[in-house]
Design a protein around this motif. Sequence first.
Motif, PDB file in Angstrom:
ATOM      1  N   GLY A  41       0.792  -1.214   0.000  1.00 11.71           N
ATOM      2  CA  GLY A  41       0.000   0.000   0.000  1.00 11.71           C
ATOM      3  C   GLY A  41       0.824   1.264   0.000  1.00 11.71           C
ATOM      4  O   GLY A  41       2.027   1.254   0.297  1.00 11.71           O
TER       5      GLY A  41
ATOM      6  N   GLY B  97      -4.308   6.660   4.412  1.00  9.85           N
ATOM      7  CA  GLY B  97      -4.115   5.703   3.347  1.00  9.85           C
ATOM      8  C   GLY B  97      -4.458   6.305   2.002  1.00  9.85           C
ATOM      9  O   GLY B  97      -5.406   7.085   1.894  1.00  9.85           O
TER      10      GLY B  97
ATOM     11  N   VAL C 248      -4.273   0.700  -1.565  1.00 12.20           N
ATOM     12  CA  VAL C 248      -3.693  -0.598  -1.222  1.00 12.20           C
ATOM     13  C   VAL C 248      -4.007  -1.588  -2.339  1.00 12.20           C
ATOM     14  O   VAL C 248      -5.073  -1.499  -2.976  1.00 12.20           O
ATOM     15  CB  VAL C 248      -4.189  -1.149   0.131  1.00 12.20           C
ATOM     16  CG1 VAL C 248      -3.744  -0.243   1.264  1.00 12.20           C
ATOM     17  CG2 VAL C 248      -5.699  -1.336   0.128  1.00 12.20           C
TER      18      VAL C 248
ATOM     19  N   THR D  55      -7.880  -3.633  -5.525  1.00 12.35           N
ATOM     20  CA  THR D  55      -7.337  -2.384  -5.001  1.00 12.35           C
ATOM     21  C   THR D  55      -8.415  -1.596  -4.256  1.00 12.35           C
ATOM     22  O   THR D  55      -9.603  -1.708  -4.550  1.00 12.35           O
ATOM     23  CB  THR D  55      -6.767  -1.504  -6.127  1.00 12.35           C
ATOM     24  OG1 THR D  55      -7.802  -1.278  -7.094  1.00 12.35           O
ATOM     25  CG2 THR D  55      -5.595  -2.180  -6.818  1.00 12.35           C
TER      26      THR D  55
ATOM     27  N   CYS E 239       5.500   3.728   1.278  1.00 13.18           N
ATOM     28  CA  CYS E 239       4.893   2.449   0.934  1.00 13.18           C
ATOM     29  C   CYS E 239       5.052   1.496   2.118  1.00 13.18           C
ATOM     30  O   CYS E 239       5.916   1.695   2.981  1.00 13.18           O
ATOM     31  CB  CYS E 239       5.509   1.856  -0.326  1.00 13.18           C
ATOM     32  SG  CYS E 239       7.265   1.528  -0.239  1.00 13.18           S
TER      33      CYS E 239
ATOM     34  N   CYS F 186      -5.008  -5.766   2.946  1.00  7.69           N
ATOM     35  CA  CYS F 186      -4.505  -4.639   3.725  1.00  7.69           C
ATOM     36  C   CYS F 186      -5.653  -3.703   4.065  1.00  7.69           C
ATOM     37  O   CYS F 186      -6.570  -3.520   3.261  1.00  7.69           O
ATOM     38  CB  CYS F 186      -3.492  -3.833   2.903  1.00  7.69           C
ATOM     39  SG  CYS F 186      -1.938  -4.638   2.631  1.00  7.69           S
TER      40      CYS F 186
ATOM     41  N   ILE G 267      -6.934   0.072   4.448  1.00  4.25           N
ATOM     42  CA  ILE G 267      -6.558   1.385   3.910  1.00  4.25           C
ATOM     43  C   ILE G 267      -6.086   2.301   5.038  1.00  4.25           C
ATOM     44  O   ILE G 267      -5.359   3.270   4.802  1.00  4.25           O
ATOM     45  CB  ILE G 267      -7.736   2.012   3.129  1.00  4.25           C
ATOM     46  CG1 ILE G 267      -7.280   3.235   2.324  1.00  4.25           C
ATOM     47  CG2 ILE G 267      -8.866   2.366   4.063  1.00  4.25           C
ATOM     48  CD1 ILE G 267      -6.376   2.924   1.161  1.00  4.25           C
TER      49      ILE G 267
END
Length: 123
Positions: free
Chosen positions: A35, A47, A50, A57, A95, A103, A105
């Motif tokens: 991410g 975020g 990701v 995504t 990152c 993952c 966000i």
Amino acid sequence: QVQLVESGGGSVQAGGSLRLSCVVSGVPASMSCLGWFRQAPGKEREGVAVINRDGTTTYADSVKGRFIASKDNAKNTLYLQMDSLKPEDTAMYSCAAHQGWYCAISGYGMDYWGKGTQVTISS
């Protein structure tokens, strides 16, 4: 030893584009969720995007339609194509990797982090 090294940051005018890269070593990109996150001075980390291990995504609402995250498993590299940049996109972009399928966000649960690359957008 796991390392994530970002590059591609810089200073551009509003409306411009930048492409960030994150080279991952020590853990296969194909086996990880990856991410992009950003933090502006005086603000909390947020975020940006990701990429889950299954290729799906998730994007922050603020960047949808302008940013595209992608990864090249053969190069163990994560990318962030940023178009139509705005002054409010100014931040340190980092990152991160998580050795799992999905993952958050929010960045919660990420196992490894890079040091970041600065993005500055002028009006």
